[in-house]
Design a protein around this motif. Sequence first.
Motif, mmCIF file in Angstrom:
data_model
loop_
_atom_site.group_PDB
_atom_site.id
_atom_site.type_symbol
_atom_site.label_atom_id
_atom_site.label_comp_id
_atom_site.label_asym_id
_atom_site.label_seq_id
_atom_site.Cartn_x
_atom_site.Cartn_y
_atom_site.Cartn_z
ATOM 1 N N LEU A 106 0.830 -1.204 0.000
ATOM 2 C CA LEU A 106 0.000 0.000 0.000
ATOM 3 C C LEU A 106 0.865 1.256 0.000
ATOM 4 C CD1 LEU A 106 -2.938 -0.890 2.396
ATOM 5 C CD2 LEU A 106 -2.932 -0.765 -0.070
ATOM 6 N N CYS A 163 0.606 3.983 -3.075
ATOM 7 C CA CYS A 163 0.278 5.392 -2.831
ATOM 8 C C CYS A 163 1.195 6.331 -3.603
ATOM 9 C CB CYS A 163 0.406 5.719 -1.350
ATOM 10 S SG CYS A 163 -0.940 5.112 -0.389
ATOM 11 N N MET A 221 -7.910 1.122 -0.516
ATOM 12 C CA MET A 221 -7.429 1.255 0.863
ATOM 13 C C MET A 221 -8.579 1.525 1.816
ATOM 14 S SD MET A 221 -3.986 3.409 1.394
ATOM 15 C CE MET A 221 -4.727 4.874 0.847
ATOM 16 N N VAL A 277 -8.654 -2.018 3.817
ATOM 17 C CA VAL A 277 -7.885 -1.917 5.062
ATOM 18 C C VAL A 277 -8.832 -1.876 6.245
ATOM 19 C CG1 VAL A 277 -6.320 -0.483 6.397
ATOM 20 C CG2 VAL A 277 -5.930 -0.814 3.982
#
Lengths: 554, 286
Positions: A202, A206, A316, A320
């Motif tokens: 992740l 990003c 995300m 997440v």
Amino acid sequence: MSATAAAVHSLWTTRALADTAATPAIPTPHIEYAQLSPVLIVFGAAVLGVLIEAFAPRAARYAGQLAVSVVGLAAAFAALVALAADGYAQGRSHVAAMGAVAVDGPALFLQGTIVLIALVATFTFAERRLDPVAHGNRVDSFAAQGSAVPGGEQEQKAVRAGFTTTEVFPLLLFAVAGMMIFPAADDLLTLFVSLEVFSLPLYLLCALARRRRLMSQEASVKYFLLGAFSSAILLFGIALLYGYAGTVSYGGIADVVDGTAKLTPALANTTGNDALLLIGGAMVVMGLLFKVAAVPFHMWTPDVYQGAPTPVTGFMAAAVKVAAFGALLRLLYVVLPGMRWDWRPVMWGVAIVTMVVGAIIAVTQTDVKRLLAYSSIAHAGFLLTGVIAVSPSGVSSVLFYLVAYSFVTLGGFAVVTLVRDAGGEATHLSKWAGLGRRSPLLAAVFAVFLLSFAGIPLTAGFSGKFAVFKAAAQGGAVPLVVVGVISSAIAAFFYIRVIVMMFFQEPQPQGPTVAIPSPLTSTAIALGVAVTLVLGVAPQYFLDLAGKAGVFVR
Amino acid sequence: MTTSTGEAIQFWVLGIVAVLGALGTVGMRKAVHSALCLAGTMIVLAVFYLAQGAYFLGIVQIVVYTGAVMMLFLFVVMLVGITAADSLKETIRGQRAAAVLCGIGFGILLIAGIANASLHRFTGLAQANAGGNVEGLARLVFTTYVWAFEITGALLITAAVGAMVLTHRERTERPATQREQSEARVREGRNVTPLPAPGVFARHNAVDVPGLLPDGTPSELTVNQTLRARGQVRDVGGEQERRVRKLEQRSDEYVEGVTEGEGAPEGGRDRSGDNDGANHAEGAAK
């Protein structure tokens, strides 16, 4: 001759036979590959993706990666369904891989949710019709070359050559595999390693935005530094819990906390007082609260959500949260239920602050992505109210809420990718004014998502909020429910404000255009709308499913 | 078992070193100094591990972390530029003071809490190391924690892929061959010969010191353009010009002395002969 042989032979000696009796053989570990197959399939697909990157010619990579990702995730979902059909969700649930991974209802339910989220996210990752064609090449949301200096000569060359970062697909799959293990982890070491397995991809994803690359890189560095810090705190907490209980397995720690474990001299020494347990537990929970973006561990969320490429943000925000809430539920319900009189007041405070701060700060936002980021913080607060219930309905309501929230979030961020101007996505709210006049369908879809976020009846958001608030009220947390309803009202204010802005304001002359997406993004958005309406109108089947999946194994 | 006096002394002495190193890692302005402080802290930690009977971990800490990872890190710092220093300007007023305050508060809370845990004895070390330290570790890694150990592989693949994605620059076109480059130089008619070397009169032969043109001004061409872009060229133009002027002045005086005096040419010839000898010796040594 013999003299020379003796001289030569004096240079070595025969080795002593290995003393097999002194070191007992290490028994072969017993690993239930069939029960771990969903995770293994995703890992396999990810490794296959890396191999495609290494060996396939550039032109073939996109199609190959997309095929491998979709087939891998679909196969993993099929394996999960097969496991659930075999009864692992209820009667046969047990702990696999030498006590490392739980195969039970919540684990399978959350893994299934994560895989479906990832499948939809793969579609948004693969979207190539939104940006204008650059030098004859269709481009996606990711940087042409992550290593090129933003705005530099090398970047222009890479764009001209039609490079794309197809590594995002294997990275996505690695993250998904880590997220699948995270809520199923049944010892603290596996919890920590899986946290890293899903965090690292992740951080990378990003940093790979095609537009506004400096902001994207800044977001990545921020996320990495703060994430590394929270991992360190979690690890310190694990060390303290191990110091207290002498084991890292969930069941073992729970036995020591409950006082049912066999009392050894070592345990008598460490369990003399609860300082280690309290500090260790607090630090592990802190690490998880960072990942779910609960206040006061939310500082990274707006910046990272805004800077990351929008498909990654959607993934995300949805996945997440699912994974981290799964792990939080398991930790609080399996490991520390004996401590609930200690952690419940703290979680009360965290839930209240999270709901209120998330809702109030969201009112002042002027950027769509930041607005959705603060709204996701507020939603973390609503989810925490369900966690606090400590009851079967608490588990099932949180599971249900996670499904409802994640698909709406994915759809919401997919809509954000469609509204564009010359500089890429037009995320400033003022540019969204009058969008309903220009593109009624898109504005209507986004309005549905916003109403669901706000929790208006007949949407998934309402069913979810109703479920968690009901569970919290039954668990005796009525004041919490009151705060939740008030902050929902505050949150509804800014969601409705965006809807009013879209439909009742004049469009700007220099306003953004709405890109016509390929079937990939359309599918993601359509799924979001479908889940919103189905879970809103007829939630009972899914509530039952979540209810049936609501028992943890220990 | 309780802690022996020797171990206690070892702990308190090295503990201070470890904490100072950790503070230095955060506080140093230059990345190289930070990295060296971190390496120091890691070595101290390795000693702690060894003293506590975790031999494998202690050695791995030195060989892998300090020996390999930290030294690679130092290489990277050197490549990026040893003089590179971060700007420590505060962007949010009072942020650093608030952070220090919060950190100290959190530290006190943590230390007070853990000190309150009152662990006077430790047990189980002999039991854990019964079959040998490495064997005991192997037993855990390959049985109980084999799953965590295996999924660490995913972490390594991700790290490798990530490093490639963020740093590897694939060429977009075929690089020009040496022949093409030389043909292009001749066609353009500029810098047909190899570029002039950096350094001044063998006083400075470092690559970041520009060579001087006959009139004493520094030549742009002599310094690598990467160094120029980073602003790491040592600005010695003014000083060199002054020195060159002094040298010219001295040689003027010398020439004037030659025309005036008698013995000076002899001495001058002798000196040049010595210089030749020294040059020969240097060449032989090379």
